[in-house]
Design an enzyme around this catalytic site. Sequence first.
Site, PDB file in Angstrom:
ATOM      1  N   ASP A   1     -11.849  -0.644  30.501  1.00  0.00           N
ATOM      2  CA  ASP A   1     -11.320   0.066  29.343  1.00  0.00           C
ATOM      3  C   ASP A   1     -10.298   1.072  29.892  1.00  0.00           C
ATOM      4  OD1 ASP A   1     -10.691   1.065  26.892  1.00  0.00           O
ATOM      5  OD2 ASP A   1     -12.751   1.453  26.266  1.00  0.00           O
TER       6      ASP A   1
HETATM    7  C1  BGC Z   1     -10.391   1.855  23.677  1.00  0.00           C
HETATM    8  C2  BGC Z   1     -10.209   0.350  23.741  1.00  0.00           C
HETATM    9  C3  BGC Z   1      -8.756   0.000  23.649  1.00  0.00           C
HETATM   10  C4  BGC Z   1      -8.011   0.704  24.752  1.00  0.00           C
HETATM   11  C5  BGC Z   1      -6.535   0.413  24.745  1.00  0.00           C
HETATM   12  C6  BGC Z   1      -9.499   2.590  24.648  1.00  0.00           C
HETATM   13  O1  BGC Z   1      -9.498   3.956  24.360  1.00  0.00           O
HETATM   14  O2  BGC Z   1     -11.726   2.193  23.916  1.00  0.00           O
HETATM   15  O3  BGC Z   1     -10.932  -0.275  22.716  1.00  0.00           O
HETATM   16  O4  BGC Z   1      -8.586  -1.386  23.697  1.00  0.00           O
HETATM   17  O5  BGC Z   1      -8.181   2.110  24.598  1.00  0.00           O
HETATM   18  O6  BGC Z   1      -5.926   1.016  23.664  1.00  0.00           O
END
Ligand code: BGC
Length: 758
Positions: A235
């Site tokens: 993530d």
């Molecule tokens: C989120 C993800 C997301 C990623 C990219 C993170 O803060 O938890 O779900 O895909 O950011 O935007």
Amino acid sequence: MTHAPVDSASGADTTLSLDMKTSLLSGRGLWSTESAEEVGIPSLTLSDGPHGVRFQSGEGDHLGINNSTPATCFPPATALASSWDPELVGRLGEALGREARSLGVDVLLGPGVNIKRSPLCGRNFEYFSEDPLLSGVLGAAHVRGVQSQGVGASVKHFAANNQETDRMRVSADVDERTLREIYLPAFERIVTEAAPATVMCSYNKINGVYAAEHRRLLTEVLREEWGFDGLVVSDWGAVADRVAALAAGTDLEMPGNGGGTDAEVAAAVRAGALDESVVDTAVDRLRALARRVRAEATPTPVDHEAQHQLAREIAADCLVLLKNEDGALPLAPSGRLALIGEFVTALRYQGGGSSHVNATRVDSPADELRALLPNARFDIAQGYDTTGQDDAVRLREEAVALAVQADTAVLFVGLREADESEGFDREHLELHRDQVELIRAVAQAARHTVVVLLNGGVVRLADSWYDVVDAVLEAWLPGQAGGGAIADVLTGRVNPSGRLAETIPHRLSDTPSFLNFPGEQGHVRYGEGVMVGYRYYETANVAVRHHFGHGLSYTTFETSDLQVTQTGPDTAQATATVTNTGDRAGKHVVQVYVSAPKRPVSSPARELRAFAKVALDPGESTKVILDLDRRAFAYWDITLDGWTVAAGPYQVQLCENAHDVLVSVPLDLAGDRLTKLITLESTVGEWFGHPVVGPALTEAIRAGLTEEQAAAADDSADAMRMAESMPMRQFLGFLPVPLPEGALEQLMELSHTPSPGS
Ligand code: BGC
């Protein structure tokens, strides 16, 4: 997979320098990867998200702050799950894949399949359900759809990421059985059935170890047990220790950080702390991903109007009619309608954070209702102002004045975007006080009152207003075409067919995680274990407002003739006939639950094990066939470290929802033949309870007793209950006569023979 040249001594890939290899394994900025075209690795583009493409060509961010290229905002997972329709979700996946491909996106960051452990989770609008089967089946359909367009999906957030509070540090403290039965199965199903190109590991820790560094989950479970052969991506910002993360199985760190952690990895290899083959394997996975998404890519121009119409069709099948009395719905074609609420003209349709889509357009319920009911008269009032800036009393009085004259007042209420988002959890389940007062006042004035709810997470449906309105339509966050979808259902153009994918409790304190959410001092204890959502309410007999699986229709259905046939030692097939007994075409969800016999572990009263959605014309019947696989009967046994089917009479239950059982059919399964080793640490109860060792032990003891001693032993049967929990090692000293030399060893040996599980 073709292999690159290797160094004969170290076995390392020598086509690329170590530094180049490590740089490939972290992002180039926010949304793309580094390339090495000379060895067949192009730069890949990754974009959010689960219900619309958030492609940022300019200034980027991963919190949904800066704008992105316009794209269709489909219904978020919270709505989608209520469709209970994998075919529909598959079409959404295809449409998302089409848009992603047309924008040059290689990997779409979704779906999110985390379980709704508490209704307070700020990101519940991005997740499907409190039930792992429903989440897994729909998630797999989503992935298949996206990937059919040559775009990779990224199933997230692996694992046990069920809250936003302290999300980047908190340790989700979950026991193994609960992980296996509740929090992992959706991922497992998607990996084994839909082969996602990537899996995104979550921010949080699981039992003290960061998800990104969790070797057991990322390598042993995900890859070795489930056969995942794609790429694990972190993530955004989830990597605390890059070397540990890579060693554990996190292949790609996102976003990039200017090469700082690449250098750490290279240094670890040079120092002999990390085997270069780990780096090579991750590079191979990146290369395989590039081949996969690029080879299958066939970009076609996107017809935004068609995508919008699809978004409307999908949304209409997601709305859940919770209550409908006095023929309030569908609305009559003519007559006077008072439309009340901010969302009447400015629809609430998506949540905040990284999934936030720059919608191509947004339909308002008012315009769409006008279009569908050209002969009706419409009055519109704002009714309330959730920012608290306007005069609540004046707004309410204006609304009531219109409601008095209307045949039906339709109130649009719910949560504001600021109330629920990625990044924080909600603190309560209440609707805004001004909305509640407004509903009560309007319901008193209007002939008929219909409430349309717009909210990502569940809201409390308090008696004070719920009991005094005629109809309630839960529209969730219905995506950009939600205005049309709501109009379709309110007018009867579409017969509602959504079913709740999560329970609506009476109050927050009734929820199973209430005492353990969102944790404290860095830990959140999953103290309710497997008793999540309806599993808890049904087992503990806690009344709820609406059961998991509930949803009304404008027609009626009858389900009959449930037959259950055993198809293998631990598998079965259930068949039933569904008839549309009303006078409108409609869709019905057949729900089959299994209630387990007494097991060595406490088990939910029933668990959803199969479902199907069927479309039927008035008077039409269809036979539904549902397979129940081994997993439908199994539990995770921590002593055996595996899925186990206990022997006994199971009940296969055809249900209207998680609570209302229409018919229950018994099914006797012999259970697994288990090898439960008996040792001196096993208790007296376990020794005597063992199907083979128990009788042999009784005989061995009796053989050494005099008649008098045997009679005394019979008399002391009750006292024996007290000794049942005593380990055999301690109990031996209390035997009236010692067992002959070697007898214990022989008895323990007997336990090596498998016997039917209990
Ligand atoms: C989120 C993800 C997301 C990623 C990219 C993170 O803060 O938890 O779900 O895909 O950011 O935007």
